[in-house]
Design a protein around this motif. Structure first.
Motif, PDB file in Angstrom:
ATOM      1  N   TYR A 202       0.845  -1.207   0.000  1.00 12.16           N
ATOM      2  CA  TYR A 202       0.000   0.000   0.000  1.00 12.16           C
ATOM      3  C   TYR A 202       0.875   1.250   0.000  1.00 12.16           C
ATOM      4  CZ  TYR A 202      -3.832  -2.980   1.717  1.00 12.16           C
ATOM      5  OH  TYR A 202      -4.773  -3.947   1.875  1.00 12.16           O
ATOM      6  N   ILE A 203       1.880   1.267   0.864  1.00 12.54           N
ATOM      7  CA  ILE A 203       2.745   2.459   0.969  1.00 12.54           C
ATOM      8  C   ILE A 203       3.418   2.721  -0.372  1.00 12.54           C
ATOM      9  CG2 ILE A 203       4.851   3.386   2.060  1.00 12.54           C
ATOM     10  CD1 ILE A 203       3.999   1.793   4.614  1.00 12.54           C
ATOM     11  N   ASP A 204       3.983   1.676  -0.969  1.00  8.46           N
ATOM     12  CA  ASP A 204       4.693   1.851  -2.247  1.00  8.46           C
ATOM     13  C   ASP A 204       3.729   2.346  -3.328  1.00  8.46           C
ATOM     14  OD1 ASP A 204       6.858   0.893  -0.951  1.00  8.46           O
ATOM     15  OD2 ASP A 204       7.105  -0.934  -2.130  1.00  8.46           O
ATOM     16  N   THR A 205       2.537   1.744  -3.376  1.00  4.69           N
ATOM     17  CA  THR A 205       1.593   2.109  -4.441  1.00  4.69           C
ATOM     18  C   THR A 205       1.134   3.558  -4.261  1.00  4.69           C
ATOM     19  OG1 THR A 205       0.843  -0.160  -4.281  1.00  4.69           O
ATOM     20  CG2 THR A 205      -0.437   1.263  -5.680  1.00  4.69           C
ATOM     21  N   ASN A 206       0.799   3.934  -3.029  1.00  8.97           N
ATOM     22  CA  ASN A 206       0.385   5.329  -2.748  1.00  8.97           C
ATOM     23  C   ASN A 206       1.433   6.319  -3.204  1.00  8.97           C
ATOM     24  OD1 ASN A 206      -2.100   5.601  -1.637  1.00  8.97           O
ATOM     25  ND2 ASN A 206      -1.432   5.038   0.430  1.00  8.97           N
ATOM     26  N   THR A 207       2.693   6.004  -2.914  1.00 10.03           N
ATOM     27  CA  THR A 207       3.782   6.904  -3.296  1.00 10.03           C
ATOM     28  C   THR A 207       3.780   7.114  -4.802  1.00 10.03           C
ATOM     29  OG1 THR A 207       5.049   5.969  -1.493  1.00 10.03           O
ATOM     30  CG2 THR A 207       6.302   7.218  -3.112  1.00 10.03           C
ATOM     31  N   HIS A 208       3.606   6.036  -5.549  1.00  9.76           N
ATOM     32  CA  HIS A 208       3.659   6.165  -7.007  1.00  9.76           C
ATOM     33  C   HIS A 208       2.461   6.956  -7.544  1.00  9.76           C
ATOM     34  CE1 HIS A 208       7.138   3.720  -7.042  1.00  9.76           C
ATOM     35  NE2 HIS A 208       6.514   2.643  -6.600  1.00  9.76           N
ATOM     36  N   VAL A 209       1.295   6.765  -6.950  1.00  9.57           N
ATOM     37  CA  VAL A 209       0.113   7.517  -7.403  1.00  9.57           C
ATOM     38  C   VAL A 209       0.324   9.007  -7.112  1.00  9.57           C
ATOM     39  CG1 VAL A 209      -2.354   7.894  -7.009  1.00  9.57           C
ATOM     40  CG2 VAL A 209      -1.455   5.557  -7.155  1.00  9.57           C
ATOM     41  N   ASN A 210       0.811   9.323  -5.911  1.00 13.15           N
ATOM     42  CA  ASN A 210       1.039  10.735  -5.556  1.00 13.15           C
ATOM     43  C   ASN A 210       2.092  11.369  -6.464  1.00 13.15           C
ATOM     44  OD1 ASN A 210      -0.858  10.835  -3.526  1.00 13.15           O
ATOM     45  ND2 ASN A 210       0.545   9.982  -2.014  1.00 13.15           N
ATOM     46  N   ASN A 211       3.137  10.611  -6.771  1.00 11.03           N
ATOM     47  CA  ASN A 211       4.186  11.140  -7.660  1.00 11.03           C
ATOM     48  C   ASN A 211       3.620  11.466  -9.036  1.00 11.03           C
ATOM     49  OD1 ASN A 211       6.077  10.856  -5.730  1.00 11.03           O
ATOM     50  ND2 ASN A 211       6.981   8.959  -6.540  1.00 11.03           N
ATOM     51  N   LEU A 212       2.748  10.619  -9.529  1.00 10.35           N
ATOM     52  CA  LEU A 212       2.181  10.825 -10.867  1.00 10.35           C
ATOM     53  C   LEU A 212       1.390  12.135 -10.897  1.00 10.35           C
ATOM     54  CD1 LEU A 212       1.492   9.530 -13.704  1.00 10.35           C
ATOM     55  CD2 LEU A 212      -0.608   8.723 -12.643  1.00 10.35           C
ATOM     56  N   VAL A 213       0.598  12.361  -9.864  1.00  6.84           N
ATOM     57  CA  VAL A 213      -0.279  13.537  -9.854  1.00  6.84           C
ATOM     58  C   VAL A 213       0.522  14.815  -9.643  1.00  6.84           C
ATOM     59  CG1 VAL A 213      -2.228  14.600  -8.669  1.00  6.84           C
ATOM     60  CG2 VAL A 213      -2.214  12.158  -9.099  1.00  6.84           C
ATOM     61  N   SER A 214       1.604  14.723  -8.856  1.00 11.93           N
ATOM     62  CA  SER A 214       2.323  15.956  -8.515  1.00 11.93           C
ATOM     63  C   SER A 214       3.372  16.349  -9.555  1.00 11.93           C
ATOM     64  CB  SER A 214       2.972  15.828  -7.130  1.00 11.93           C
ATOM     65  OG  SER A 214       3.853  14.745  -7.162  1.00 11.93           O
TER      66      SER A 214
END
Ligand code: DCP
Length: 215
Positions: A202-214
């Motif tokens: 979950y932590i790894d996936t969240n990080t990647h989603v946030n990186n994409l948006v930012s």
């Protein structure tokens, strides 16, 4: 389009039992994400027909029909619009084609003619751009881990799944997402180690989603 209004589409991919559904359930709690779940309900109850069970009972008879239906239902989900900035899909028309159809063909379950029909249909469905993805998150788990998880969840249709089948499907995912044998218009792929605990995934996936948006 500014980064605050731009929309993104992500597909979460990985072998059967790699943990896609639990990652999607977790991402659904984020206001950034809207989840498009895989239509397994359609496959277990297609107007009263459980085509997932039929596929596992007799893959030679039902492989083509199942994959034709999977392609069509997934193509429809690709066109679905969302309000949230990130549309997250469980699987995509690409894994249907490059992993499942490919695997059935190489295992000599799909006839060459059936394979060509599915491929032509696939090429037509993706050619207009409505199935384009911005990112693929690959939940990469060992076939052994996947088998353990499948056995724990007891989906009745999947009782016949064995390690050999998961191994060949794993190879198809690796060819597509790691060796990048399908390079035409392929979006970036981020690999998440899905042998880890679900909390780490979950932590790894969240990080990647946030990186994409930012970015
Ligand atoms: N399936 C198939 N052909 C496809 C897509 C799926 O034969 N084109 C089958 C494989 C599984 C079931 O449908 O028996 C659902 O598989 P998924 O891996 O897509 O979904 P899971 O719920 O198993 O994923 P996870 O365990 O990662 O949450």
């Amino acid at each position: 389009m500014s980064s605050s209004t731009k929309k993104f589409t992500i597909a979460v991919e990985g072998n059967i039992g790699s943990g896609k559904s639990t990652v999607l359930a977790h991402l659904s709690k984020s206001s950034l994400c809207e989840i498009i779940a895989e239509p397994v309900e359609n496959w277990t109850n297609l107007k009263g027909h459980n085509i997932l069970a039929m596929l596992y009972d007799d893959p030679h008879r039902w492989g083509f029909a199942f994959q034709a239906n999977a392609q069509m239902t997934l193509a429809k989900l690709h066109t679905q619009t969302t309000k949230a900035p990130v549309k997250v899909m469980e699987r995509s028309i690409y894994s249907a084609r490059y992993c499942f159809v490919e695997n059935l063909y190489r295992s000599k379950i799909l006839h060459g003619a059936e394979y060509e029909i599915l491929d032509e249909w696939f090429q037509t469905l993706v050619s207009g751009g409505s199935c384009d993805l911005d990112l693929i998150i690959y939940l990469r788990a060992s076939p052994e881990t996947c088998l353990q998880r499948i056995q724990m969840r007891h989906r009745s249709e999947e009782e016949s799944i064995d390690l050999d089948y998961l191994q060949t499907l794993h190879e198809r995912h690796e060819e597509w997402l790691i060796q990048r044998n399908r390079t035409n218009n392929s979006p970036p792929v981020i690999v998440v180690d899905a042998n880890q605990t679900k909390e780490r995934v979950y932590i790894d996936t969240n990080t990647h989603v946030n990186n994409l948006v930012s970015c």
